[in-house]
Each structure stands twice: as C-alpha cells, then as structure tokens.
Design a protein around this motif. Structure first.
Motif, PDB file in Angstrom:
ATOM      1  N   PRO A  50      -3.648  25.608 -27.262  1.00  0.00           N
ATOM      2  CA  PRO A  50      -2.977  24.911 -26.279  1.00  0.00           C
ATOM      3  C   PRO A  50      -3.918  24.590 -25.257  1.00  0.00           C
ATOM      4  O   PRO A  50      -4.918  25.136 -25.150  1.00  0.00           O
TER       5      PRO A  50
ATOM      6  N   LYS B 177      -5.482  25.968  -6.761  1.00  0.00           N
ATOM      7  CA  LYS B 177      -5.130  27.156  -6.005  1.00  0.00           C
ATOM      8  C   LYS B 177      -6.310  28.117  -5.980  1.00  0.00           C
ATOM      9  O   LYS B 177      -7.026  28.254  -6.960  1.00  0.00           O
TER      10      LYS B 177
ATOM     11  N   HIS C 288      -2.602  32.507  -6.435  1.00  0.00           N
ATOM     12  CA  HIS C 288      -2.074  32.731  -7.781  1.00  0.00           C
ATOM     13  C   HIS C 288      -1.235  33.999  -7.746  1.00  0.00           C
ATOM     14  O   HIS C 288      -1.706  35.082  -8.110  1.00  0.00           O
TER      15      HIS C 288
ATOM     16  N   PHE D  86       0.987  35.311  -9.441  1.00  0.00           N
ATOM     17  CA  PHE D  86       1.057  36.111 -10.661  1.00  0.00           C
ATOM     18  C   PHE D  86      -0.335  36.546 -11.122  1.00  0.00           C
ATOM     19  O   PHE D  86      -0.602  37.733 -11.288  1.00  0.00           O
ATOM     20  N   TRP D  87      -1.209  35.571 -11.286  1.00  0.00           N
ATOM     21  CA  TRP D  87      -2.496  35.886 -11.900  1.00  0.00           C
ATOM     22  C   TRP D  87      -3.321  36.856 -11.072  1.00  0.00           C
ATOM     23  O   TRP D  87      -4.125  37.615 -11.607  1.00  0.00           O
TER      24      TRP D  87
ATOM     25  N   PHE E 176       1.367  28.608 -27.738  1.00  0.00           N
ATOM     26  CA  PHE E 176       2.694  27.985 -27.781  1.00  0.00           C
ATOM     27  C   PHE E 176       3.623  28.478 -26.682  1.00  0.00           C
ATOM     28  O   PHE E 176       4.824  28.640 -26.897  1.00  0.00           O
ATOM     29  N   LEU E 177       3.056  28.725 -25.508  1.00  0.00           N
ATOM     30  CA  LEU E 177       3.892  29.016 -24.337  1.00  0.00           C
ATOM     31  C   LEU E 177       4.609  27.722 -23.948  1.00  0.00           C
ATOM     32  O   LEU E 177       3.969  26.680 -23.753  1.00  0.00           O
TER      33      LEU E 177
ATOM     34  N   VAL F  52       8.196  26.206 -21.709  1.00  0.00           N
ATOM     35  CA  VAL F  52       9.429  26.375 -20.938  1.00  0.00           C
ATOM     36  C   VAL F  52      10.123  25.010 -20.887  1.00  0.00           C
ATOM     37  O   VAL F  52       9.483  23.984 -20.599  1.00  0.00           O
TER      38      VAL F  52
ATOM     39  N   ARG G  72      11.521  24.441 -15.342  1.00  0.00           N
ATOM     40  CA  ARG G  72      10.164  24.539 -14.797  1.00  0.00           C
ATOM     41  C   ARG G  72      10.166  24.978 -13.327  1.00  0.00           C
ATOM     42  O   ARG G  72      11.134  24.744 -12.608  1.00  0.00           O
ATOM     43  N   SER G  73       9.048  25.545 -12.944  1.00  0.00           N
ATOM     44  CA  SER G  73       8.794  25.987 -11.555  1.00  0.00           C
ATOM     45  C   SER G  73       9.778  27.057 -11.097  1.00  0.00           C
ATOM     46  O   SER G  73      10.059  27.167  -9.909  1.00  0.00           O
TER      47      SER G  73
ATOM     48  N   ARG H 237       9.307  30.214 -12.200  1.00  0.00           N
ATOM     49  CA  ARG H 237       8.530  31.427 -12.430  1.00  0.00           C
ATOM     50  C   ARG H 237       9.003  32.206 -13.661  1.00  0.00           C
ATOM     51  O   ARG H 237       8.972  33.435 -13.684  1.00  0.00           O
ATOM     52  N   LEU H 238       9.404  31.441 -14.656  1.00  0.00           N
ATOM     53  CA  LEU H 238       9.737  32.076 -15.924  1.00  0.00           C
ATOM     54  C   LEU H 238       8.462  32.434 -16.695  1.00  0.00           C
ATOM     55  O   LEU H 238       8.421  33.401 -17.464  1.00  0.00           O
ATOM     56  N   THR H 239       7.421  31.658 -16.453  1.00  0.00           N
ATOM     57  CA  THR H 239       6.165  31.889 -17.180  1.00  0.00           C
ATOM     58  C   THR H 239       5.616  33.306 -16.979  1.00  0.00           C
ATOM     59  O   THR H 239       5.295  33.984 -17.961  1.00  0.00           O
TER      60      THR H 239
HETATM   61  C1  LIG Z   1      -3.114  42.070 -24.207  1.00  0.00           C
HETATM   62  C2  LIG Z   1      -2.141  41.101 -24.437  1.00  0.00           C
HETATM   63  C3  LIG Z   1      -2.064  40.055 -23.311  1.00  0.00           C
HETATM   64  C4  LIG Z   1      -1.167  38.861 -23.678  1.00  0.00           C
HETATM   65  C5  LIG Z   1      -1.054  37.839 -22.552  1.00  0.00           C
HETATM   66  C6  LIG Z   1      -2.356  37.093 -22.307  1.00  0.00           C
HETATM   67  C7  LIG Z   1      -2.165  35.965 -21.284  1.00  0.00           C
HETATM   68  C8  LIG Z   1      -1.505  34.749 -21.911  1.00  0.00           C
HETATM   69  C9  LIG Z   1      -1.381  33.647 -20.910  1.00  0.00           C
HETATM   70  C10 LIG Z   1      -0.615  32.478 -21.486  1.00  0.00           C
HETATM   71  C11 LIG Z   1      -1.449  31.626 -22.391  1.00  0.00           C
HETATM   72  C12 LIG Z   1      -0.691  30.438 -22.871  1.00  0.00           C
HETATM   73  C13 LIG Z   1      -1.512  29.559 -23.747  1.00  0.00           C
HETATM   74  C14 LIG Z   1      -0.714  28.278 -23.976  1.00  0.00           C
HETATM   75  O1  LIG Z   1       0.205  28.254 -24.733  1.00  0.00           O
HETATM   76  S1  LIG Z   1      -1.207  26.904 -23.047  1.00  0.00           S
HETATM   77  C15 LIG Z   1       0.091  25.742 -23.281  1.00  0.00           C
HETATM   78  C16 LIG Z   1       1.054  25.858 -22.187  1.00  0.00           C
HETATM   79  N1  LIG Z   1       2.216  25.054 -22.450  1.00  0.00           N
HETATM   80  C17 LIG Z   1       2.415  23.829 -21.934  1.00  0.00           C
HETATM   81  O2  LIG Z   1       1.606  23.300 -21.200  1.00  0.00           O
HETATM   82  C18 LIG Z   1       3.700  23.164 -22.380  1.00  0.00           C
HETATM   83  C19 LIG Z   1       4.332  22.323 -21.301  1.00  0.00           C
HETATM   84  N2  LIG Z   1       4.464  23.099 -20.074  1.00  0.00           N
HETATM   85  C20 LIG Z   1       5.330  24.128 -19.909  1.00  0.00           C
HETATM   86  O3  LIG Z   1       6.059  24.514 -20.810  1.00  0.00           O
HETATM   87  C21 LIG Z   1       5.324  24.780 -18.550  1.00  0.00           C
HETATM   88  O4  LIG Z   1       4.774  23.894 -17.612  1.00  0.00           O
HETATM   89  C22 LIG Z   1       4.509  26.099 -18.526  1.00  0.00           C
HETATM   90  C23 LIG Z   1       5.191  27.141 -19.415  1.00  0.00           C
HETATM   91  C24 LIG Z   1       3.077  25.902 -18.978  1.00  0.00           C
HETATM   92  C25 LIG Z   1       4.459  26.609 -17.076  1.00  0.00           C
HETATM   93  O5  LIG Z   1       5.752  26.673 -16.576  1.00  0.00           O
HETATM   94  P1  LIG Z   1       6.096  26.329 -15.058  1.00  0.00           P
HETATM   95  O6  LIG Z   1       5.287  25.158 -14.666  1.00  0.00           O
HETATM   96  O7  LIG Z   1       7.547  26.237 -14.967  1.00  0.00           O
HETATM   97  O8  LIG Z   1       5.516  27.577 -14.232  1.00  0.00           O
HETATM   98  P2  LIG Z   1       6.348  28.850 -13.741  1.00  0.00           P
HETATM   99  O9  LIG Z   1       7.036  28.559 -12.470  1.00  0.00           O
HETATM  100  O10 LIG Z   1       7.190  29.346 -14.843  1.00  0.00           O
HETATM  101  O11 LIG Z   1       5.177  29.904 -13.485  1.00  0.00           O
HETATM  102  C26 LIG Z   1       4.140  29.610 -12.604  1.00  0.00           C
HETATM  103  C27 LIG Z   1       3.011  30.570 -12.894  1.00  0.00           C
HETATM  104  O12 LIG Z   1       2.588  30.400 -14.260  1.00  0.00           O
HETATM  105  C28 LIG Z   1       1.214  30.056 -14.273  1.00  0.00           C
HETATM  106  N3  LIG Z   1       0.971  29.150 -15.394  1.00  0.00           N
HETATM  107  C29 LIG Z   1       1.353  27.870 -15.497  1.00  0.00           C
HETATM  108  N4  LIG Z   1       0.963  27.368 -16.685  1.00  0.00           N
HETATM  109  C30 LIG Z   1       0.336  28.365 -17.330  1.00  0.00           C
HETATM  110  C31 LIG Z   1      -0.278  28.454 -18.583  1.00  0.00           C
HETATM  111  N5  LIG Z   1      -0.346  27.423 -19.431  1.00  0.00           N
HETATM  112  N6  LIG Z   1      -0.818  29.622 -18.956  1.00  0.00           N
HETATM  113  C32 LIG Z   1      -0.772  30.675 -18.136  1.00  0.00           C
HETATM  114  N7  LIG Z   1      -0.221  30.651 -16.915  1.00  0.00           N
HETATM  115  C33 LIG Z   1       0.341  29.495 -16.517  1.00  0.00           C
HETATM  116  C34 LIG Z   1       0.971  29.391 -12.954  1.00  0.00           C
HETATM  117  O13 LIG Z   1      -0.413  29.401 -12.651  1.00  0.00           O
HETATM  118  C35 LIG Z   1       1.805  30.271 -12.041  1.00  0.00           C
HETATM  119  O14 LIG Z   1       1.162  31.514 -11.813  1.00  0.00           O
HETATM  120  P3  LIG Z   1       0.361  31.740 -10.442  1.00  0.00           P
HETATM  121  O15 LIG Z   1      -0.590  30.606 -10.306  1.00  0.00           O
HETATM  122  O16 LIG Z   1       1.374  31.734  -9.346  1.00  0.00           O
HETATM  123  O17 LIG Z   1      -0.338  33.059 -10.572  1.00  0.00           O
END
Ligand SMILES: CCCCCCCCCCCCCC(=O)SCCNC(=O)CCNC(=O)[C@H](O)C(C)(C)COP(=O)(O)OP(=O)(O)OC[C@H]1O[C@@H](n2cnc3c(N)ncnc32)[C@H](O)[C@@H]1OP(=O)(O)O
Length: 563
Positions: free
Chosen positions: A2, A145, A150, A152-153, A286-287, A289, A294-295, A297-299
């Motif tokens: 992604p 940012k 961030h 969350f991050w 494949f994350l 929402v 959106r927005s 904070r489900l992510t």
């Molecule tokens: C040890 C095991 C660990 C496993 C976990 C490892 C980490 C995995 C990480 C995930 C790897 C995924 C790999 C892929 O699949 S990347 C592909 C991501 N998917 C898309 O782009 C599809 C279309 N977009 C959407 O579905 C939404 O816009 C998404 C879900 C992307 C954000 O939804 P929304 O826009 O409604 O946001 P929010 O209000 O819920 O949440 C806002 C918070 O989320 C942070 N954010 C936004 N986008 C991403 C993103 N792509 N990775 C990580 N974090 C992201 C953002 O900085 C903010 O945090 P902070 O800035 O305030 O801190």
C-alpha cells in the motif's frame, strides 16, 4: 502493499514537487472549507454508513462521539494539531543539515524550485523545522505534521523524526520496546458503539468478496481521485493467504445494525532480514476505512488491534509501506511507469502529452518489438523451482533489507500451483541452451486500477515488476549488469504487452535504477515510504538521489517488494 496510486508526473511542470505540494494545498483548503460548510452534525451523520434501521438522535450521537474519543485514545482530550513545536532547523549543525538532505532527496529539489536565488539551500534549510526537512514538503508545512502532532504515532514504538535528525550514524539497529508476551491483553480493544470487530474468514468466498468490495470502493486513490487500486478477489486470496497466514490477522469492523464491513486491516508473517539481523515479522497491508468513517480516528484503533494480535502470537516487529509521510520511514522509493498502451493512458489522464510532442510520436516512443530477444527465455516450470529460489536468495543477499524466502513462500508468491480465476503473477526464466542451467528470471503481477468516472475506460491494467535475479549480478565486471537487466526488462515489457497490460510499473528498489530510464519508464508522482514497527534502523538507500531522480548510486537498500 500500500501506497499511493501513482501516475506519470507531468514533465512540463517547472518543478513537479512544487506542483504536488500546491495540489495538496488546494486539497487541504477545500477540505477545510468542506468541514466549515458541513458542520459537526453532518459529519456525525456520516459516521454510520449502512447502519440501516439504527435510529440515533443528534444529541446522543454527540455524547457517543465524546465518549468514544476518550475510550479510544485513552484520554479525555487530544491536544490540537500543531500544539507542540518541532525543534527548529537552527539547532542543527551543518553536518546534520547535510545528512538530512541526504536522507530526503526530494527536499533539495523542492527548495531549489522555491528558492529566489538570494538564499543558499543551507540558509533556507535553517528556516525550516526538522519534520519539514524530513518530508520534502517544506513549503507546504501545514500539510506536514511534526512528531508532537502525531497524536497516535508519537505513542508508538517507531523511530521519531528527531531521532533520525540527531544523526543517522548514531542509530543502532534493534528493537525499540521489549514486549512481554504474558502481559499482552488477550481481549480486543474497545470498539466504537454501533460497530464491532470481526475476524474475516477468507476461505469463505462471500467474505473475501466483502473485503474486495470495501477496497474496490474505498481503497487507495491518487491525489486527484482519478484512479483507485482494484485488487481482485484472486489477488487478495493470494496476498492474504501466504504460508503461515492466520485468520486472526484478517481483521474487520462491521456496522452492528447492518452487518456491513466498514474497515479492514491485515497482516501476514514474514522473515525479514535487516542488514545482518533476521526479524520474525508481520507485513501489514490493506488498511482501509469506509469513506464516510474517515477522520474519526478509527485507524489507530485498527492498528492497535492488529498489533495486539501480532504480539499475542509472539511477533513483535512489523514492516509496512504507506504513500504518505509518517514517523519515520526507513527508506523511500519512487514509482516509475512505462506506457505499453500510451494512447489509452493519455485518454484516461494517466500519462500527459509532453509539450512539443504529438500523440503519434508518443505512440512510436512506447512501441515495442513483437518478440522477445533473450535466448532461452521461457515460462517457469515446476522443475525450475529450486534453481530459481537459489538464484533469488543469492541476489537478495546483495540488498540491505529483504524477505528471507522459504521454498513454500517462494512457490506461493512466484509459482502458485492453484490457478485463480484471474491470473495474478507471471514468471519467466532464462535457461542456458547449452548448460541447461537457469541463469535469470523475472516476474510481474497484475494489479488493475479503476478509472473513476470515465466514459470510455473503466480500468487500467497494470503489470507491477515483482522479483527478478540474474547470475550476471555476481560477475566481477559490474558493468555487465546494466545491459543484462535492460535486455531482461525489455522482454518483460514485451510479454506484459502480449498479456494485454496497459502499463508496466516499478519502483526504484533492487537494481531498478539501472534500467528505468533506458526502458522509457517515466517518473511517477507518487513515492512509497517503507516503515518498520518496533525496530530502529539506520535509513536505507531507496534508489533515488538528492533530486528525487532514480539513481544507481543509491541502490540496493530496499530488496523487499510489497504488494
Ligand atoms: C508488531 C506488529 C505491529 C503491527 C502494526 C504495524 C503498523 C501498521 C501501520 C499501518 C500500515 C498500513 C499499510 C497500508 O495499508 S497503507 C494503505 C492505507 N490505506 C489507504 O490509503 C486507503 C484509503 N484511505 C483510508 O482508508 C483512510 O484514509 C486511512 C485508513 C488510511 C486513514 O483513515 P483516516 O484518514 O480516517 O484517519 P483516522 O482519523 O482514522 O486516523 C488518523 C491517524 O491515522 C494515521 N494514519 C493515516 N493513514 C495512515 C496509514 N496509511 N498508515 C498508518 N497510519 C495512518 C494518521 O497519521 C493519524 O495518526 P496521527 O498522525 O494522529 O498519529
């Protein structure tokens, strides 16, 4: 994998990076306007897509939202974005500034495009803050940012922007946080009222179709929302059921009332080599929402849940790729696109017509021979598996970061025995006609993009370069590699065209910079950032130079191809 759907950057723009930043600024200001116009209430309304008969009053919704926010963030109030200041550029030494530029090739280009000529790059740099420097989007800093913003991050075990800025040489590769498996919560994190967790059963075709539908309508788009990735059910079946896959790592969220799937995140297990260390890792992908959620904070909730589910299994590190900038990439690659059906790509707005050129000339430019030219090239057969795997392993050993493939993994990814409805992966080998030894191979996979709202075309069929390797990579004479790769990739283009693909895409990873330009790939407008979770590592070369151009002097950092 992604990422951001990327298309060919317009070569006519004086500085594509500046244009990209300007487009983001427009998008941002229209978003702010949208928010101002729609008001809180309509945003609330939008939080229950498909929630069917559920009746909730506006007041209840508001109190629900407040309650939710505190449950999910673990706090009563989130500080507003931008509350905290990042350290200013002035605090960095000249060496640190140079190091930052080196870590972020897009930035220099950007500053040069914006510069008035009166200031040196160094002077301009000193006016920026650290996160701006890292992003390469400095002049549009409001879209970028800093770490403190961030919400969350900044709470997660990932490298911070400041840590990188304080000197990449000081970073010692290793885990960030020690996880005690017995202390890991055995229960899922709280979910928004009205929604519930679901473990998707992808053996069930209906559930696979539900994931497909969610991604088909809501997954990654390019910045202008012209194209959206269309991962086919066959593709998802392949991508999400790699050897060792666990059902529990296919995590969904359903609206309780309607049962509709509104969010998804997944992981698969891989062994990842980071320089000399082998990590027992998950690859998160494949994350997604639903657009109406959106927005909210489900992510963060989804990420915390997949993290918990990985921890429970004793997997404490992860690798993932994202098109946007988060704290903090271990590497950044750029997308490149090679037109196969230029006219169609032009029609749908994927490829521009360069100033001074004509359609006819462009079609000629991207024409290819009918037949391949490498002697001994043929589709891979089952008997080749061991030799091709051996070749791939030796080649990937030349990269700083790469997957350690077991035989079942190799077979799954590159030579699947199960024939899906839609073919996903193509693989060819070169057999030396005399010795009968396999000397080279290449592979590509099929990932379509929906063309959003176009009258004539509804899909672009894209081949993505996957893994390849050649014995020539181990020759003493390093100059032999470039011509060999060019010959192989030219044949890959011909075969992809025969298979009716419209475009052939690749990144600047592996040794790709050796052939991108010669094979007429155009630089895309998207980057792909690689991230590690709970692992600190010195940045890796991503195949691009200080001007964000493909560069063979910055190769062999990234050897991991993500889908
Ligand atoms: C040890 C095991 C660990 C496993 C976990 C490892 C980490 C995995 C990480 C995930 C790897 C995924 C790999 C892929 O699949 S990347 C592909 C991501 N998917 C898309 O782009 C599809 C279309 N977009 C959407 O579905 C939404 O816009 C998404 C879900 C992307 C954000 O939804 P929304 O826009 O409604 O946001 P929010 O209000 O819920 O949440 C806002 C918070 O989320 C942070 N954010 C936004 N986008 C991403 C993103 N792509 N990775 C990580 N974090 C992201 C953002 O900085 C903010 O945090 P902070 O800035 O305030 O801190």
């Amino acid at each position: 994998m992604p990422q951001e759907a990327s298309k060919v950057a317009d070569p006519d723009s004086s500085a594509e990076v500046a244009a990209e930043a300007a487009a983001e600024a427009v998008a941002e200001s229209s978003r702010q306007q949208d928010e101002a116009e729609s008001g809180d209430e309509s945003a609330e309304e939008a939080t229950e897509p498909g929630a069917g008969g559920e009746h909730v009053t506006a007041k209840k919704k508001k109190s629900r939202k407040r309650k939710l926010k505190s449950t999910l963030t673990g706090k009563g109030k989130e500080p507003a974005v931008g509350d905290a200041e990042a350290p200013a550029g002035q605090h960095l030494s000249k060496d640190q500034l140079n190091m930052l530029l080196e870590a972020n090739p897009a930035l220099k280009n950007d500053l040069m495009a914006k510069g008035t000529g009166k200031e040196s790059i160094e002077q301009m740099l000193r006016k920026l803050n650290v996160s701006e420097m890292l992003t390469g989007l400095a002049p549009q800093g409001k879209n970028v940012k800093d770490m403190a913003s961030h919400e969350f991050w900044k709470t997660q075990p990932v490298l911070s922007f400041d840590e990188l800025a304080s000197g990449k040489d000081k970073i010692v590769d290793g885990p960030i946080k020690d996880i005690q498996i017995d202390k890991v919560d055995k229960n899922p994190s709280p979910m928004y009222p009205g929604f519930e967790w679901v473990t998707m059963d992808l053996e069930d075709e209906k559930q696979l179709e539900e994931v497909f539908d969610l991604l088909y309508n809501h997954y990654v788009e390019d910045k202008e929302a012209m194209f959206r990735f269309r991962y086919s059910p066959s593709f998802l079946n392949w991508a999400l059921k790699a050897p060792g896959w666990r059902k529990e790592w296919h995590v969904g969220v359903r609206a309780s009332a309607s049962g509709k799937l509104v969010a998804f995140i997944s992981a698969i297990p891989i062994q990842l080599r980071m320089r000399k260390n082998i990590l027992n890792c998950s690859e998160v992908n494949f994350l997604c929402v639903h657009k109406k959620l959106r927005s909210k904070r489900l992510t963060p909730v989804l990420i915390k849940e997949i993290t918990r589910r990985c921890y429970v299994e004793g997997v404490f590190q992860a690798v993932y790729t994202v098109g946007s900038l988060l704290p903090t990439p271990v590497s950044t690659c750029r997308y490149f696109h090679r037109a196969l059906e230029w006219e169609k790509l032009y029609d749908v707005g994927f490829s521009p017509l360069p100033h001074g050129s004509t359609k006819k000339r462009q079609i000629m430019r991207y024409s290819l021979p009918e037949k391949t030219s490498t002697l001994g090239l043929r589709p891979m057969e089952a008997k080749d598996v061991d030799s091709v795997l051996d070749l791939l392993k030796r080649y990937l050993d030349c990269m700083d970061m790469a997957q350690v493939f077991s035989k079942p993994e190799f077979e799954h990814w590159m030579f699947p025995t199960e024939k899906p409805k839609e073919q996903v992966v193509w693989i060819y080998v070169v057999e030396n006609p005399k010795s009968k030894k396999i000397t080279d191979f290449f592979s590509f996979y099929n990932l379509e993009s929906t063309v959003i709202g176009h009258k004539k075309h509804d899909v672009i069929k894209a081949a993505y370069l996957f893994y390849y390797a050649t014995e020539v990579a181990f020759e003493k004479d390093a100059s032999l590699l470039k011509p060999r790769l060019n010959a192989l990739i030219k044949d890959a283009l011909i075969l992809a065209k025969q298979a009716k693909f419209d475009v052939f895409n690749g990144l600047t990873l592996l040794d790709n910079p050796l052939f991108l330009e010669d094979q007429r790939f155009g630089a895309g407008d998207g980057s792909l950032h690689y991230y590690l979770y709970n692992y600190r590592a010195q940045p890796l070369a991503g195949g691009i130079n200080m001007s964000n151009q493909s560069s063979d002097k910055h190769m062999r950092g990234v050897g991991l191809v993500m889908l």
